[in-house]
Design an enzyme around this catalytic site. Structure first.
Site, PDB file in Angstrom:
ATOM      1  N   ASP A 115       0.857  -1.196   0.000  1.00 15.42           N
ATOM      2  CA  ASP A 115       0.000   0.000   0.000  1.00 15.42           C
ATOM      3  C   ASP A 115       0.891   1.242   0.000  1.00 15.42           C
ATOM      4  O   ASP A 115       1.125   1.885   1.029  1.00 15.42           O
ATOM      5  CB  ASP A 115      -0.938  -0.010   1.198  1.00 15.42           C
ATOM      6  CG  ASP A 115      -2.088   0.962   0.997  1.00 15.42           C
ATOM      7  OD1 ASP A 115      -2.099   1.657  -0.040  1.00 15.42           O
ATOM      8  OD2 ASP A 115      -2.971   1.026   1.863  1.00 15.42           O
ATOM      9  N   GLY A 162      -4.293   5.624  16.778  1.00 14.29           N
ATOM     10  CA  GLY A 162      -4.247   4.498  17.704  1.00 14.29           C
ATOM     11  C   GLY A 162      -5.227   3.443  17.235  1.00 14.29           C
ATOM     12  O   GLY A 162      -5.147   2.987  16.100  1.00 14.29           O
ATOM     13  N   MET A 188      -9.627   2.122  17.403  1.00 12.24           N
ATOM     14  CA  MET A 188     -10.910   2.829  17.379  1.00 12.24           C
ATOM     15  C   MET A 188     -11.565   2.973  18.755  1.00 12.24           C
ATOM     16  O   MET A 188     -12.564   3.682  18.877  1.00 12.24           O
ATOM     17  CB  MET A 188     -11.868   2.184  16.382  1.00 12.24           C
ATOM     18  CG  MET A 188     -12.178   0.744  16.636  1.00 12.24           C
ATOM     19  SD  MET A 188     -13.153   0.090  15.256  1.00 12.24           S
ATOM     20  CE  MET A 188     -13.120  -1.646  15.648  1.00 12.24           C
ATOM     21  N   ASN A 207       4.189   4.744   4.159  1.00  6.02           N
ATOM     22  CA  ASN A 207       4.785   3.646   3.376  1.00  6.02           C
ATOM     23  C   ASN A 207       5.397   4.272   2.125  1.00  6.02           C
ATOM     24  O   ASN A 207       4.699   4.460   1.129  1.00  6.02           O
ATOM     25  CB  ASN A 207       3.705   2.654   2.905  1.00  6.02           C
ATOM     26  CG  ASN A 207       3.305   1.649   3.958  1.00  6.02           C
ATOM     27  OD1 ASN A 207       3.782   1.695   5.084  1.00  6.02           O
ATOM     28  ND2 ASN A 207       2.427   0.733   3.600  1.00  6.02           N
ATOM     29  N   HIS A 241       4.459   5.104  13.401  1.00  8.22           N
ATOM     30  CA  HIS A 241       3.305   5.441  12.544  1.00  8.22           C
ATOM     31  C   HIS A 241       1.962   5.045  13.140  1.00  8.22           C
ATOM     32  O   HIS A 241       0.923   5.401  12.603  1.00  8.22           O
ATOM     33  CB  HIS A 241       3.464   4.806  11.176  1.00  8.22           C
ATOM     34  CG  HIS A 241       2.950   3.390  11.056  1.00  8.22           C
ATOM     35  ND1 HIS A 241       3.331   2.376  11.897  1.00  8.22           N
ATOM     36  CD2 HIS A 241       2.069   2.831  10.191  1.00  8.22           C
ATOM     37  CE1 HIS A 241       2.719   1.256  11.533  1.00  8.22           C
ATOM     38  NE2 HIS A 241       1.953   1.500  10.518  1.00  8.22           N
TER      39      HIS A 241
END
Lengths: 139, 480
Positions: free
Chosen positions: B95, B378, B380, B329, B403
């Site tokens: 990705d 973080g 949900m 990324n 990240h």
């Protein structure tokens, strides 16, 4: 033995170990295993037919190419393959016809996207009595 | 690899000294309590494997959210000399330019409670997500080539967002030197209807609020005042980027043999930066990065439309301003100072973000004095953080930091742990509304499946790579 699909853990992703007495079944059940991660197709009826033609340098890359091609058809045409008929299979080439169900609003229970079939620990081997494939998918 | 091979440098930094084919040490930013999982997960070994690659400079770094990837670990940073080094698609990931955009609203959390459910429902029906979630925008190859050449600029020129957004996106929303001709037709086919779509897995869109402010001045500069509503978008380059990675992994597999590169893991497949294979990959990778910048720009625009529709037009023109948009990324050609000399490096960040310190020329003028915003989602059910980069990060990690939270459970473990539980209800009890295309995704992405991001952030802060600015708590979330 009957073909068998086992799901394996990877920290961020999901993998499969597929075992089958015949190589052709190994390829079919690897595809079924991959799409079982994407959707529940148990009550779906196929409405589309596609021909798949894959060539590769060896059996491991052939498995990668086969699953990647199915993922490509699924993603670009919004089809979930359900039935597979392999008409030609060698260690370097595969020709198959698949029947699939087009995703329409609510007709298939969908689970998750698969981004890619990885080469990570990818294996296709014959264990004397059965074929075995290890595949990890990037989720 | 066993834990004894990691030598303590500081309470938050561990080193695997060079041995065997390693050219530089592997350095892992982690507390002692994190180490066991990092070793067990094979992530420490993967960090050491990266240290074997030609032209690697200083060290192979791992951030505290590190976990096992393919070849390269997720949470890894590696910089390569521009002449002697390599580029590896595995060091970027499938990705490409998966990243995060944060927007801040002109609305206070206390004034929005009655609208929250309607807002998230409208966002859920407006922004395609999940399997088969194609968007309303369907582009032919010629138009997609324009998108991947100009990134978020294409989106703004076509009415998706406002020009002010662009200065708050890494690279101003467009990587130069993209090469649309180096992208396969299959990638264009996969990307045709995926602009403005979220995807599934760990991608999300979240309405939150500023729950705690740690650095008043930096928070004020970013508009992140206490209780202010925020909007976070986590997605990337979708099938377009996945296909480019897949295509170039095959090309690099051959390049490894062609250039006689020895690898411990074939997923580290790479090519010398001076080779045509590397230049083609970098050109195609930049196209995917631009696709992702455009994707997040379009989603941000769709979100603004929903906010206007539900809350009425804002007196200031828009309810939502872009705070920042970062890639986690990516591989980039960057100038860094080593031994008093400024040189160019190809910096790979896979599951790691830029964390440029104050004064860096690539920062938006508004953030010049505070450093680059580092957006750390973080999970949900808990919280996310906004940090800023530091000069120390520039000196130690090529201006890089963590990240996200990092997974602690595999997807199957999470599904097992979620059996018999209603994750939607559990979150509702905590005051968080969640909408998801699939119950399976909810279980896989539940809070328990992730490390507590506060530990990851605290480690980066102790190490001096970042400073904390605010904590954001979730109110409503969309998952694919």
């Amino acid at each position: 033995m009957k073909p068998k699909i086992e799901y394996i853990n990877h920290t961020a992703d999901i993998g499969l170990i597929v075992r089958a007495p015949e190589l052709e079944q190994l390829f079919v059940y690897s595809a079924k295993g991959m799409f079982s991660l994407i959707a529940d197709t148990t009550s779906s009826t196929p409405d589309e037919i596609r021909k798949i033609n894959v060539t590769a340098e060896d059996i491991v890359h052939l498995m990668h190419g086969w699953l990647s091609e199915l993922l490509f058809v699924h993603e670009t045409e919004h089809i979930i393959p359900i039935e597979y008929k392999i008409s030609e299979l060698t260690e370097r080439s595969l020709i198959a016809v698949i029947k699939g169900c087009t995703i329409q609003h609510g007709n298939i229970r969908l689970f998750r996207e698969i981004k890619a079939v990885t080469m990570h620990n990818l294996e296709v081997k014959f264990n004397g009595t059965y074929w075995e494939a290890h595949v990890i998918f990037d989720i | 690899m066993n834990i004894d091979q990691l030598h303590k440098v500081k309470d938050w930094l561990w080193e695997i000294p060079p041995s065997g084919k390693m050219r530089v040490p592997a350095r892992i930013y982690a507390t002692e309590s994190m180490l066991e999982q990092i070793v067990e997960d094979n992530a420490a070994q993967q960090t050491a494997n990266v240290a074997e690659l030609p032209g690697i400079v200083r060290a192979s770094f791992a951030m505290p959210d590190i976990h096992s990837g393919y070849g390269f670990p997720i949470g890894g940073v590696a910089a390569f000399d521009i002449n002697e080094g390599i580029v590896s698609p595995g060091g970027v990931g499938y990705d490409i330019n998966c990243g995060v955009r944060l927007l801040v609203s002109d609305v206070d959390a206390r004034d929005i409670a009655g609208h929250l459910s309607h807002l998230i429902d409208r966002l859920f029906s407006t922004i395609p997500c999940g399997v088969g979630g194609g968007g309303n925008l369907v582009l032919k190859k010629a138009e997609l080539q324009k998108v991947v050449s100009s990134g978020a600029h294409w989106a703004v020129e076509h009415g998706y967002g406002i020009p002010e957004d662009l200065q708050f996106i890494e690279e101003s929303g467009c990587m130069d030197d993209s090469a649309p001709e180096s992208v396969s037709d299959r990638a264009y086919q996969r990307g045709a209807d995926q602009l403005g779509t979220l995807g599934s897995g760990n991608h999300f869109l979240e309405i939150g609020f500023v729950a705690e402010v740690f650095d008043e001045a930096s928070a004020k500069t970013m508009g992140l005042e206490l209780n202010r509503i925020t909007l976070m978008i986590h997605t990337g380059s979708r099938g377009f980027g996945h296909q480019i990675c897949d295509d170039y992994l095959k090309i690099m597999d051959k390049a490894v043999r062609k250039y006689g590169i020895s690898l411990s893991d074939r997923q580290l497949a790479c090519a010398p930066l001076t080779s045509p294979e590397a230049q083609d990959y970098l050109g195609a990778m930049r196209c995917a990065a631009n696709f992702a910048f455009a994707n997040r720009q379009i989603i941000a625009h769709l979100t603004r439309q929903v906010f206007d529709e539900v809350l009425g037009k804002s007196a200031g023109g828009t309810h939502l301003k872009t705070v920042y948009d970062i890639a986690h990324n990516i591989a980039k050609i960057e100038v860094h100072e080593i031994d008093g000399e400024k040189r160019k490096f190809c910096v790979h960040r896979k599951g790691a973000t830029r964390a440029f310190g104050p004064g860096h020329p690539e920062l938006p003028p508004l953030y010049k004095n505070i450093g680059q915003p580092v957006l750390i989602p973080g999970d949900m059910g808990r919280y996310s953080y906004v940090l800023v980069g530091t000069q120390q990060a520039m000196e130690e990690t090529f201006g890089s930091a963590c990240h996200g939270a990092g997974r602690v459970m595999s997807r199957h473990q999470a599904i097992k742990a979620g059996r018999g539980r209603d994750i939607t209800d559990e979150l509702r009890e905590k005051g968080i509304i969640v909408r998801a295309r699939s119950r399976g995704t909810l279980a896989e992405e539940m809070s328990d499946a992730y490390k507590d991001v506060s530990g990851v952030v605290a480690t980066c802060v102790k190490a001096g790579l970042t400073r904390k600015v605010v904590q954001i708590k979730p109110l409503a979330c969309i998952k694919g």
